[in-house]
Structure formats: structure tokens, C-alpha cells
Write a protein that holds these residues in place. Structure first.
Motif, PDB file in Angstrom:
ATOM      1  N   MET A 183      -8.958   8.017 -25.921  1.00  7.01           N
ATOM      2  CA  MET A 183      -8.450   6.770 -25.829  1.00  7.01           C
ATOM      3  C   MET A 183      -7.409   6.107 -26.687  1.00  7.01           C
ATOM      4  N   PHE A 184      -7.407   6.762 -28.018  1.00  8.61           N
ATOM      5  CA  PHE A 184      -6.520   6.040 -28.990  1.00  8.61           C
ATOM      6  C   PHE A 184      -4.980   6.599 -28.660  1.00  8.61           C
ATOM      7  N   GLU A 185      -4.826   7.598 -27.737  1.00  2.95           N
ATOM      8  CA  GLU A 185      -3.460   8.124 -27.285  1.00  2.95           C
ATOM      9  C   GLU A 185      -2.702   6.771 -26.681  1.00  2.95           C
ATOM     10  N   ARG A 186      -3.258   5.846 -26.248  1.00  5.27           N
ATOM     11  CA  ARG A 186      -2.696   4.603 -25.579  1.00  5.27           C
ATOM     12  C   ARG A 186      -2.502   3.620 -26.582  1.00  5.27           C
ATOM     13  N   PHE A 187      -2.926   3.805 -27.837  1.00  9.50           N
ATOM     14  CA  PHE A 187      -2.652   2.793 -28.857  1.00  9.50           C
ATOM     15  C   PHE A 187      -1.285   2.880 -29.373  1.00  9.50           C
ATOM     16  N   GLU A 188      -0.661   1.740 -29.672  1.00 12.75           N
ATOM     17  CA  GLU A 188       0.999   1.715 -30.243  1.00 12.75           C
ATOM     18  C   GLU A 188       0.432   2.219 -31.813  1.00 12.75           C
ATOM     19  N   ALA A 225     -10.138  -4.713 -25.743  1.00 12.50           N
ATOM     20  CA  ALA A 225      -8.648  -4.513 -25.985  1.00 12.50           C
ATOM     21  C   ALA A 225      -7.973  -3.716 -24.725  1.00 12.50           C
ATOM     22  N   VAL A 226      -8.652  -2.564 -24.651  1.00 14.05           N
ATOM     23  CA  VAL A 226      -8.014  -1.652 -23.656  1.00 14.05           C
ATOM     24  C   VAL A 226      -8.381  -2.210 -22.052  1.00 14.05           C
ATOM     25  N   HIS A 231      -3.773  -6.816 -17.398  1.00 12.84           N
ATOM     26  CA  HIS A 231      -2.207  -7.580 -17.549  1.00 12.84           C
ATOM     27  C   HIS A 231      -1.133  -6.537 -17.670  1.00 12.84           C
ATOM     28  N   GLY A 232      -1.504  -5.381 -17.101  1.00 12.82           N
ATOM     29  CA  GLY A 232      -0.488  -4.493 -16.732  1.00 12.82           C
ATOM     30  C   GLY A 232       0.080  -3.546 -17.929  1.00 12.82           C
ATOM     31  N   GLY A 233      -0.558  -3.556 -18.925  1.00  5.63           N
ATOM     32  CA  GLY A 233      -0.146  -2.930 -20.069  1.00  5.63           C
ATOM     33  C   GLY A 233      -0.468  -1.496 -20.115  1.00  5.63           C
ATOM     34  N   ARG A 234       0.455  -0.513 -20.401  1.00 10.22           N
ATOM     35  CA  ARG A 234       0.135   0.576 -20.472  1.00 10.22           C
ATOM     36  C   ARG A 234      -0.240   1.052 -21.753  1.00 10.22           C
ATOM     37  N   GLU A 235       0.299   0.486 -23.080  1.00  5.03           N
ATOM     38  CA  GLU A 235      -0.315   0.618 -24.246  1.00  5.03           C
ATOM     39  C   GLU A 235      -1.009  -0.541 -24.984  1.00  5.03           C
ATOM     40  N   ILE A 236      -1.878  -0.077 -25.791  1.00 12.18           N
ATOM     41  CA  ILE A 236      -2.889  -1.327 -26.493  1.00 12.18           C
ATOM     42  C   ILE A 236      -2.012  -1.454 -27.940  1.00 12.18           C
ATOM     43  N   SER A 237      -1.497  -2.506 -28.098  1.00 10.95           N
ATOM     44  CA  SER A 237      -0.961  -3.292 -29.469  1.00 10.95           C
ATOM     45  C   SER A 237      -1.865  -3.833 -30.256  1.00 10.95           C
ATOM     46  N   SER A 238      -1.466  -4.164 -31.462  1.00 14.06           N
ATOM     47  CA  SER A 238      -2.402  -4.828 -32.434  1.00 14.06           C
ATOM     48  C   SER A 238      -2.688  -6.299 -31.746  1.00 14.06           C
ATOM     49  N   GLY A 239      -1.551  -6.851 -30.991  1.00  9.58           N
ATOM     50  CA  GLY A 239      -2.147  -8.073 -30.316  1.00  9.58           C
ATOM     51  C   GLY A 239      -3.342  -7.992 -29.459  1.00  9.58           C
TER      52      GLY A 239
END
Length: 139
Positions: A1-6, A122-123, A129-137
């Protein structure tokens, strides 16, 4: 899962682990994630700063574990002398060995259930919302 995190989100989670350790906690709680987010530049840190929150202010509100979680009275009721166990352990393995053995290694600190729910939220939010990566936001 963490591979998608910025990278900043990963660093915030790493800092959350360090905050949990600093507080003497056995798990990474959502409060530690909040502290970790404040340590990394990004949308979450900016939003928290805009709300007037600072790292020292929030650290002071996160409870730290005090003393040993081994209950000497409870053990005594079972006929176990905690001080004797501590002396024997120190003699065999070195000073503080009993407390060191009860602390998970750097990689073994588990996440609390609320933190797992936070990460999954967060995921889910990023995906919705169409995001491919998970940001701190997102965190």
C-alpha cells in the motif's frame, strides 16, 4: 500500500513512528501521525499551521507513557517479585535489559487501529478524487 504514498507522506509516517517512540508508546496512533505531518513540508503542515497548531504545542498534548507498564503489585499477587526479576535480568543481560526486551525494534512498532483507519481513509479519499498517489494532505 505504501508504494502509492508520496515521499513527504512516507516521511510523515516515519516521523510518526519516531514520535510514538519518543512518547514511549507501543503503537503508532493517529495523534502521532498528526505530529509527523507537522514535521514535513506539505499541504497538511500548511493547513495545521494555518490553524495555529505548532509541533511543540501538539507534542505537549500527546500523553507519554510514564514508568514501567509492568505492574509490580499485580505480579506480587501472583508471587512474582518484579524487583528480583529485574535484578536477575540485569545481571544476566545487562542494565535495563527487561525494559529493552519489551520495546519493539524500530521496524516492529505496529499501527493502532485508529491509524489503520486513517490510512485507509486517505487511500479511499485519494481514489475517489482521481488521485493516483496519497499525499500528506490526504492523510
Amino acid at each position: 500500500m505504501f508504494e502509492r504514498f508520496e515521499p513527504s507522506a512516507r516521511l510523515a509516517l516515519s516521523d510518526a513512528r519516531d514520535e510514538a517512540r519518543r512518547a514511549g508508546q507501543g503503537r503508532i496512533g493517529s495523534e502521532h501521525v498528526l505530529l509527523g505531518l507537522l514535521t514535513q513540508p506539505g499541504p497538511a503542515a500548511a493547513a495545521l499551521a494555518d490553524a495555529g497548531l505548532t509541533l511543540p504545542q501538539l507534542r505537549s498534548r500527546v500523553p507519554a507513557r510514564s514508568g514501567s507498564s509492568l505492574d509490580a503489585d499485580a505480579l506480587a499477587s501472583l508471587g512474582i517479585d518484579l524487583d528480583a526479576v529485574r535484578r536477575a535480568t540485569d545481571a544476566a543481560f545487562g542494565p535495563g535489559a527487561l525494559d529493552q526486551a519489551r520495546r519493539p525494534s524500530r521496524r516492529q512498532l505496529p499501527m493502532a487501529d485508529d491509524t489503520k483507519r486513517t490510512l485507509m481513509g486517505a487511500v479511499r479519499y485519494a481514489h475517489q478524487h482521481g488521485g493516483r498517489e496519497i499525499s500528506s494532505g490526504h492523510l
